[in-house]
Scaffold this motif. Structure first.
Motif, PDB file in Angstrom:
ATOM      1  N   ARG A 132       0.809  -1.213   0.000  1.00 26.81           N
ATOM      2  CA  ARG A 132       0.000   0.000   0.000  1.00 26.81           C
ATOM      3  C   ARG A 132       0.848   1.272   0.000  1.00 26.81           C
ATOM      4  O   ARG A 132       0.344   2.346   0.278  1.00 26.81           O
ATOM      5  CB  ARG A 132      -0.896   0.004   1.258  1.00 26.81           C
ATOM      6  N   ARG A 133       2.124   1.149  -0.310  1.00 24.00           N
ATOM      7  CA  ARG A 133       3.063   2.262  -0.096  1.00 24.00           C
ATOM      8  C   ARG A 133       2.669   3.556  -0.789  1.00 24.00           C
ATOM      9  O   ARG A 133       2.989   4.639  -0.308  1.00 24.00           O
ATOM     10  CB  ARG A 133       4.491   1.858  -0.507  1.00 24.00           C
ATOM     11  N   SER A 134       1.954   3.468  -1.930  1.00 21.22           N
ATOM     12  CA  SER A 134       1.588   4.691  -2.667  1.00 21.22           C
ATOM     13  C   SER A 134       0.197   5.193  -2.300  1.00 21.22           C
ATOM     14  O   SER A 134      -0.207   6.272  -2.734  1.00 21.22           O
ATOM     15  CB  SER A 134       1.628   4.421  -4.168  1.00 21.22           C
ATOM     16  N   ASN A 135      -0.535   4.406  -1.508  1.00 20.08           N
ATOM     17  CA  ASN A 135      -1.872   4.845  -1.111  1.00 20.08           C
ATOM     18  C   ASN A 135      -1.791   5.933  -0.046  1.00 20.08           C
ATOM     19  O   ASN A 135      -0.874   5.940   0.763  1.00 20.08           O
ATOM     20  CB  ASN A 135      -2.684   3.670  -0.549  1.00 20.08           C
ATOM     21  N   GLN A 136      -2.797   6.822  -0.060  1.00 19.57           N
ATOM     22  CA  GLN A 136      -2.825   7.864   0.963  1.00 19.57           C
ATOM     23  C   GLN A 136      -3.398   7.313   2.263  1.00 19.57           C
ATOM     24  O   GLN A 136      -4.137   6.320   2.257  1.00 19.57           O
ATOM     25  CB  GLN A 136      -3.669   9.037   0.472  1.00 19.57           C
ATOM     26  N   GLY A 137      -3.042   7.979   3.351  1.00 19.66           N
ATOM     27  CA  GLY A 137      -3.454   7.537   4.688  1.00 19.66           C
ATOM     28  C   GLY A 137      -4.941   7.259   4.797  1.00 19.66           C
ATOM     29  O   GLY A 137      -5.354   6.241   5.363  1.00 19.66           O
ATOM     30  N   TRP A 138      -5.765   8.155   4.218  1.00 18.76           N
ATOM     31  CA  TRP A 138      -7.221   8.006   4.382  1.00 18.76           C
ATOM     32  C   TRP A 138      -7.755   6.787   3.653  1.00 18.76           C
ATOM     33  O   TRP A 138      -8.864   6.331   3.925  1.00 18.76           O
ATOM     34  CB  TRP A 138      -7.944   9.281   3.923  1.00 18.76           C
ATOM     35  N   GLN A 139      -6.971   6.248   2.702  1.00 20.44           N
ATOM     36  CA  GLN A 139      -7.454   5.099   1.918  1.00 20.44           C
ATOM     37  C   GLN A 139      -7.221   3.770   2.632  1.00 20.44           C
ATOM     38  O   GLN A 139      -7.643   2.724   2.155  1.00 20.44           O
ATOM     39  CB  GLN A 139      -6.747   5.078   0.559  1.00 20.44           C
ATOM     40  N   LEU A 140      -6.519   3.798   3.755  1.00 19.10           N
ATOM     41  CA  LEU A 140      -6.166   2.552   4.439  1.00 19.10           C
ATOM     42  C   LEU A 140      -7.279   2.071   5.354  1.00 19.10           C
ATOM     43  O   LEU A 140      -8.064   2.876   5.875  1.00 19.10           O
ATOM     44  CB  LEU A 140      -4.902   2.762   5.287  1.00 19.10           C
ATOM     45  N   SER A 141      -7.312   0.765   5.604  1.00 15.48           N
ATOM     46  CA  SER A 141      -8.231   0.222   6.613  1.00 15.48           C
ATOM     47  C   SER A 141      -7.704   0.595   8.000  1.00 15.48           C
ATOM     48  O   SER A 141      -6.549   1.038   8.136  1.00 15.48           O
ATOM     49  CB  SER A 141      -8.290  -1.299   6.487  1.00 15.48           C
ATOM     50  N   GLY A 142      -8.540   0.379   9.018  1.00 11.03           N
ATOM     51  CA  GLY A 142      -8.111   0.683  10.389  1.00 11.03           C
ATOM     52  C   GLY A 142      -6.842  -0.064  10.777  1.00 11.03           C
ATOM     53  O   GLY A 142      -5.927   0.497  11.385  1.00 11.03           O
ATOM     54  N   GLY A 143      -6.783  -1.344  10.400  1.00 16.37           N
ATOM     55  CA  GLY A 143      -5.609  -2.156  10.745  1.00 16.37           C
ATOM     56  C   GLY A 143      -4.354  -1.652  10.047  1.00 16.37           C
ATOM     57  O   GLY A 143      -3.274  -1.592  10.649  1.00 16.37           O
ATOM     58  N   GLU A 144      -4.518  -1.282   8.779  1.00 12.54           N
ATOM     59  CA  GLU A 144      -3.364  -0.760   8.033  1.00 12.54           C
ATOM     60  C   GLU A 144      -2.900   0.573   8.623  1.00 12.54           C
ATOM     61  O   GLU A 144      -1.700   0.833   8.736  1.00 12.54           O
ATOM     62  CB  GLU A 144      -3.734  -0.593   6.555  1.00 12.54           C
ATOM     63  N   GLN A 145      -3.871   1.396   9.012  1.00 10.89           N
ATOM     64  CA  GLN A 145      -3.510   2.680   9.638  1.00 10.89           C
ATOM     65  C   GLN A 145      -2.738   2.446  10.938  1.00 10.89           C
ATOM     66  O   GLN A 145      -1.774   3.147  11.242  1.00 10.89           O
ATOM     67  CB  GLN A 145      -4.766   3.493   9.949  1.00 10.89           C
ATOM     68  N   GLN A 146      -3.162   1.429  11.686  1.00  9.95           N
ATOM     69  CA  GLN A 146      -2.473   1.134  12.946  1.00  9.95           C
ATOM     70  C   GLN A 146      -1.054   0.643  12.685  1.00  9.95           C
ATOM     71  O   GLN A 146      -0.116   1.016  13.384  1.00  9.95           O
ATOM     72  CB  GLN A 146      -3.256   0.090  13.749  1.00  9.95           C
ATOM     73  N   MET A 147      -0.897  -0.209  11.681  1.00  4.80           N
ATOM     74  CA  MET A 147       0.444  -0.678  11.315  1.00  4.80           C
ATOM     75  C   MET A 147       1.318   0.495  10.902  1.00  4.80           C
ATOM     76  O   MET A 147       2.497   0.569  11.259  1.00  4.80           O
ATOM     77  CB  MET A 147       0.355  -1.701  10.181  1.00  4.80           C
ATOM     78  N   LEU A 148       0.706   1.436  10.169  1.00  2.00           N
ATOM     79  CA  LEU A 148       1.447   2.620   9.737  1.00  2.00           C
ATOM     80  C   LEU A 148       1.864   3.461  10.953  1.00  2.00           C
ATOM     81  O   LEU A 148       3.000   3.952  11.009  1.00  2.00           O
ATOM     82  CB  LEU A 148       0.581   3.441   8.767  1.00  2.00           C
ATOM     83  N   ALA A 149       0.966   3.589  11.916  1.00  2.00           N
ATOM     84  CA  ALA A 149       1.302   4.374  13.121  1.00  2.00           C
ATOM     85  C   ALA A 149       2.473   3.730  13.864  1.00  2.00           C
ATOM     86  O   ALA A 149       3.362   4.420  14.369  1.00  2.00           O
ATOM     87  CB  ALA A 149       0.078   4.493  14.024  1.00  2.00           C
ATOM     88  N   ILE A 150       2.494   2.394  13.904  1.00  2.00           N
ATOM     89  CA  ILE A 150       3.602   1.703  14.576  1.00  2.00           C
ATOM     90  C   ILE A 150       4.882   1.862  13.749  1.00  2.00           C
ATOM     91  O   ILE A 150       5.948   2.195  14.285  1.00  2.00           O
ATOM     92  CB  ILE A 150       3.266   0.211  14.797  1.00  2.00           C
ATOM     93  N   GLY A 151       4.760   1.650  12.430  1.00  2.00           N
ATOM     94  CA  GLY A 151       5.928   1.800  11.554  1.00  2.00           C
ATOM     95  C   GLY A 151       6.522   3.196  11.653  1.00  2.00           C
ATOM     96  O   GLY A 151       7.735   3.377  11.712  1.00  2.00           O
ATOM     97  N   ARG A 152       5.649   4.174  11.707  1.00  2.00           N
ATOM     98  CA  ARG A 152       6.101   5.565  11.785  1.00  2.00           C
ATOM     99  C   ARG A 152       6.874   5.817  13.086  1.00  2.00           C
ATOM    100  O   ARG A 152       7.908   6.481  13.084  1.00  2.00           O
ATOM    101  CB  ARG A 152       4.876   6.486  11.698  1.00  2.00           C
ATOM    102  N   ALA A 153       6.371   5.253  14.179  1.00  2.00           N
ATOM    103  CA  ALA A 153       7.092   5.413  15.457  1.00  2.00           C
ATOM    104  C   ALA A 153       8.434   4.694  15.399  1.00  2.00           C
ATOM    105  O   ALA A 153       9.442   5.194  15.918  1.00  2.00           O
ATOM    106  CB  ALA A 153       6.237   4.886  16.605  1.00  2.00           C
ATOM    107  N   LEU A 154       8.480   3.521  14.755  1.00  2.00           N
ATOM    108  CA  LEU A 154       9.748   2.783  14.672  1.00  2.00           C
ATOM    109  C   LEU A 154      10.782   3.554  13.851  1.00  2.00           C
ATOM    110  O   LEU A 154      11.984   3.479  14.125  1.00  2.00           O
ATOM    111  CB  LEU A 154       9.520   1.393  14.071  1.00  2.00           C
ATOM    112  N   MET A 155      10.310   4.301  12.855  1.00  2.00           N
ATOM    113  CA  MET A 155      11.224   5.068  12.000  1.00  2.00           C
ATOM    114  C   MET A 155      11.972   6.154  12.781  1.00  2.00           C
ATOM    115  O   MET A 155      12.936   6.721  12.283  1.00  2.00           O
ATOM    116  CB  MET A 155      10.471   5.695  10.824  1.00  2.00           C
ATOM    117  N   THR A 156      11.515   6.461  13.998  1.00  2.00           N
ATOM    118  CA  THR A 156      12.263   7.420  14.823  1.00  2.00           C
ATOM    119  C   THR A 156      13.380   6.713  15.599  1.00  2.00           C
ATOM    120  O   THR A 156      14.064   7.335  16.400  1.00  2.00           O
ATOM    121  CB  THR A 156      11.342   8.161  15.824  1.00  2.00           C
ATOM    122  N   ASN A 157      13.537   5.411  15.365  1.00  2.00           N
ATOM    123  CA  ASN A 157      14.554   4.617  16.077  1.00  2.00           C
ATOM    124  C   ASN A 157      14.443   4.749  17.601  1.00  2.00           C
ATOM    125  O   ASN A 157      15.385   5.157  18.279  1.00  2.00           O
ATOM    126  CB  ASN A 157      15.962   5.036  15.620  1.00  2.00           C
TER     127      ASN A 157
END
Ligand SMILES: Nc1ncnc2c1ncn2[C@@H]1O[C@H](COP(=O)(O)OP(=O)(O)OP(=O)(O)O)[C@@H](O)[C@H]1O
Ligand SMILES: [Mg+2]
Length: 239
Positions: A132-157
């Motif tokens: 889903r890398r090219s999809n916008q945030g609003w296009q994601l399901s709730g679960g995908e949004q949650q995974m993105l929120a976790i991934g985003r936090a991990l990207m801060t190391n």
């Protein structure tokens, strides 16, 4: 085990309404600690104080031995605290990849051996995000949004990952996937503070628990100690 986070006698208010009445807890390096309680007991308020989103009225917060209370949020993230906030709060009009890159940063304190997080590594944890890398945030399901929120936090190391209701409103299979990811991160030595309503999952996954009522910690102990306290679970958690 060295102590990573020490919160001492924390007090905080919303205007004249006091929400925290002297909360103390600690997280040791590599530990998963939970903040438990019914709705409105002050768990998210603690998180807001940790991340500089609500002023600390009294008490102290020390991270890696350094006092961080009332630091601005961006400094706190740079020191190694990563937040997966209540309600996910991803950027709806940025793509998945842009959301991940937006917060990517190399921590000031890199002396520990945790591998640095890259896009590829986040995608290997969450293959669905890669699709889903090219999809916008609003296009994601709730679960995908949650995974993105976790991934985003991990990207801060982060050295300490803080998750506020990361499985809220998700289907059981997606929830299980999130718990698997958090367990893997734990096994890699990533310290975590987890707030969640699924006490059963937390008893299996976390090391220690702090039970809150009305802005105070009323009980703390290990998973095995909490399992043996049916009355605590019933009285303060309502399960
Ligand atoms: N922005 C706000 N303004 C005023 N009061 C607030 C605000 N946010 C929270 N509160 C109050 O502070 C208290 C603690 O709320 P908090 O959000 O920390 O609870 P919680 O333990 O995270 O529970 P939950 O997320 O399940 O509602 C509650 O009485 C709540 O009504
Ligand atoms: Mg909350």
């Amino acid at each position: 085990m060295s102590t990573l986070l020490t919160v001492t006698d924390l007090q905080a208010s919303y205007g004249h309404a006091q929400a925290l009445f002297g909360v103390s807890f600690e997280v040791k390096a590599g530990e998963v600690v939970t903040l438990l309680g019914r709705n409105g007991m002050g768990r998210s308020t603690i998180i807001k104080c940790l991340f500089g989103l609500l002023p600390v009225k009294a008490g102290s917060i020390a991270f890696s031995g350094k006092s961080i209370h009332n630091f601005p949020s961006h400094s706190i993230a740079r020191l190694g605290l990563g937040l997966v906030p209540e309600g996910r709060q991803i950027f709806p009009t940025l793509s998945v990849e842009e959301n991940l890159i937006a917060t990517a940063r190399v921590r000031c304190n890199t002396k520990d051996s945790l591998e640095k997080w890259t896009l590829d590594r986040v995608y290997s944890f969450f293959p669905r995000l890669k699709e889903r890398r090219s999809n916008q945030g609003w296009q994601l399901s709730g679960g995908e949004q949650q995974m993105l929120a976790i991934g985003r936090a991990l990207m801060t190391n982060p050295q300490l990952l803080v998750l506020d209701e990361a499985t809220e409103g998700l289907a059981p299979l997606i929830r299980a996937e999130i718990w698997d990811v958090l367990s893997t991160l734990k096994n890699e030595g990533l310290s975590q503070i987890v707030i969640d309503k699924n006490v059963g999952a937390l008893l299996k996954f976390a090391d220690r628990h702090y039970v809150m009522e009305k802005g105070k910690v009323v009980w703390n102990g290990s998973s095995s100690a909490l399992r043996a306290e049916a009355n605590i679970i019933h009285q303060y958690l309502g399960v």
